[in-house]
Design an enzyme around this catalytic site. Structure first.
Site, PDB file in Angstrom:
ATOM      1  N   GLY A  91     -26.529 -53.116 -84.600  1.00 19.26           N
ATOM      2  CA  GLY A  91     -26.875 -54.770 -84.068  1.00 19.26           C
ATOM      3  C   GLY A  91     -28.396 -55.128 -83.943  1.00 19.26           C
ATOM      4  O   GLY A  91     -28.726 -55.952 -83.200  1.00 19.26           O
ATOM      5  N   HIS A  98     -36.353 -52.054 -78.035  1.00 22.85           N
ATOM      6  CA  HIS A  98     -36.283 -52.661 -76.745  1.00 22.85           C
ATOM      7  C   HIS A  98     -34.811 -52.509 -76.108  1.00 22.85           C
ATOM      8  O   HIS A  98     -33.791 -52.418 -76.668  1.00 22.85           O
ATOM      9  CB  HIS A  98     -36.170 -54.278 -77.239  1.00 22.85           C
ATOM     10  CG  HIS A  98     -35.488 -54.444 -78.371  1.00 22.85           C
ATOM     11  ND1 HIS A  98     -35.724 -54.318 -79.716  1.00 22.85           N
ATOM     12  CD2 HIS A  98     -34.158 -55.456 -78.413  1.00 22.85           C
ATOM     13  CE1 HIS A  98     -34.751 -54.802 -80.360  1.00 22.85           C
ATOM     14  NE2 HIS A  98     -33.735 -55.392 -79.496  1.00 22.85           N
TER      15      HIS A  98
HETATM   16  P1  5GP Z   1     -31.532 -56.980 -81.066  1.00 21.07           P
HETATM   17  O1  5GP Z   1     -30.692 -57.881 -81.837  1.00 21.07           O
HETATM   18  O2  5GP Z   1     -32.436 -56.312 -82.021  1.00 21.07           O
HETATM   19  O3  5GP Z   1     -30.849 -55.966 -80.050  1.00 21.07           O
HETATM   20  O4  5GP Z   1     -32.191 -57.904 -80.130  1.00 21.07           O
HETATM   21  C1  5GP Z   1     -33.443 -58.702 -80.447  1.00 21.07           C
HETATM   22  C2  5GP Z   1     -33.466 -59.760 -79.409  1.00 21.07           C
HETATM   23  O5  5GP Z   1     -34.780 -60.433 -79.465  1.00 21.07           O
HETATM   24  C3  5GP Z   1     -32.402 -61.006 -79.479  1.00 21.07           C
HETATM   25  O6  5GP Z   1     -31.539 -61.048 -78.478  1.00 21.07           O
HETATM   26  C4  5GP Z   1     -33.499 -62.334 -79.758  1.00 21.07           C
HETATM   27  O7  5GP Z   1     -32.935 -63.235 -79.196  1.00 21.07           O
HETATM   28  C5  5GP Z   1     -34.806 -61.615 -79.014  1.00 21.07           C
HETATM   29  N1  5GP Z   1     -35.996 -62.406 -79.803  1.00 21.07           N
HETATM   30  C6  5GP Z   1     -36.287 -62.337 -80.937  1.00 21.07           C
HETATM   31  N2  5GP Z   1     -37.251 -62.880 -81.319  1.00 21.07           N
HETATM   32  C7  5GP Z   1     -37.901 -63.193 -80.022  1.00 21.07           C
HETATM   33  C8  5GP Z   1     -39.177 -63.537 -79.630  1.00 21.07           C
HETATM   34  O8  5GP Z   1     -39.876 -64.223 -80.212  1.00 21.07           O
HETATM   35  N3  5GP Z   1     -39.091 -64.018 -78.187  1.00 21.07           N
HETATM   36  C9  5GP Z   1     -38.299 -63.453 -77.410  1.00 21.07           C
HETATM   37  N4  5GP Z   1     -38.461 -63.796 -75.964  1.00 21.07           N
HETATM   38  N5  5GP Z   1     -37.017 -63.096 -77.845  1.00 21.07           N
HETATM   39  C10 5GP Z   1     -36.946 -62.775 -79.017  1.00 21.07           C
END
Ligand code: 5GP
Ligand code: ZN
Length: 112
Positions: A91, A98
């Protein structure tokens, strides 16, 4: 990584309020929160995902910072969840390692 959004957040190119920052790690609110508390904790250095981390010290820096943030937000009592989505089936949508720190509601298990 020139076109990585989290590198740009970490290096200040995209102005962001950091909840926490130190030499190696920054933490900031998720843009699209999935819980009342939804913080992202990231290494300043670019790793596409955790599978590409060779130095175990990186994990110490990331998890250590995440625990500090959890304490600073007063999450000892009610608890929290830390999640690292990795790769397509995991996911992961942003290809910079992160850790999600989620809290403030009952979190379901198993995850979707
Ligand atoms: P992943 O789905 O990769 O585990 O999580 C990525 C997260 O990054 C998502 O929860 C999404 O909402 C967050 N996200 C994506 N782009 C940005 C951004 O530009 N700023 C912030 N603060 N969060 C972001
Ligand atoms: Zn990056």
């Amino acid at each position: 990584m020139d076109d990585c959004i989290f590198c740009k957040i970490a290096n200040g190119e995209i102005p962001t309020d950091f909840i926490y920052s130190d030499e190696n790690v920054v933490a900031f609110k998720d843009l699209n929160p999935q819980a009342p508390v939804h913080v992202l904790v990231i290494p300043k250095k670019h790793y596409k995902s955790g599978i590409f981390v060779d130095d175990p010290a990186v994990w110490g820096q990331l998890m250590g910072a995440a625990v500090k943030v959890a304490r600073e937000l007063g999450l000892e009592q009610d608890g929290y969840r830390m999640v690292i989505n990795t790769g397509e089936q995991g996911g992961q949508t942003v290809p910079h390692l992160h850790l999600h720190l989620l809290a403030g509601r009952n979190l379901g298990w198993p995850p979707g």
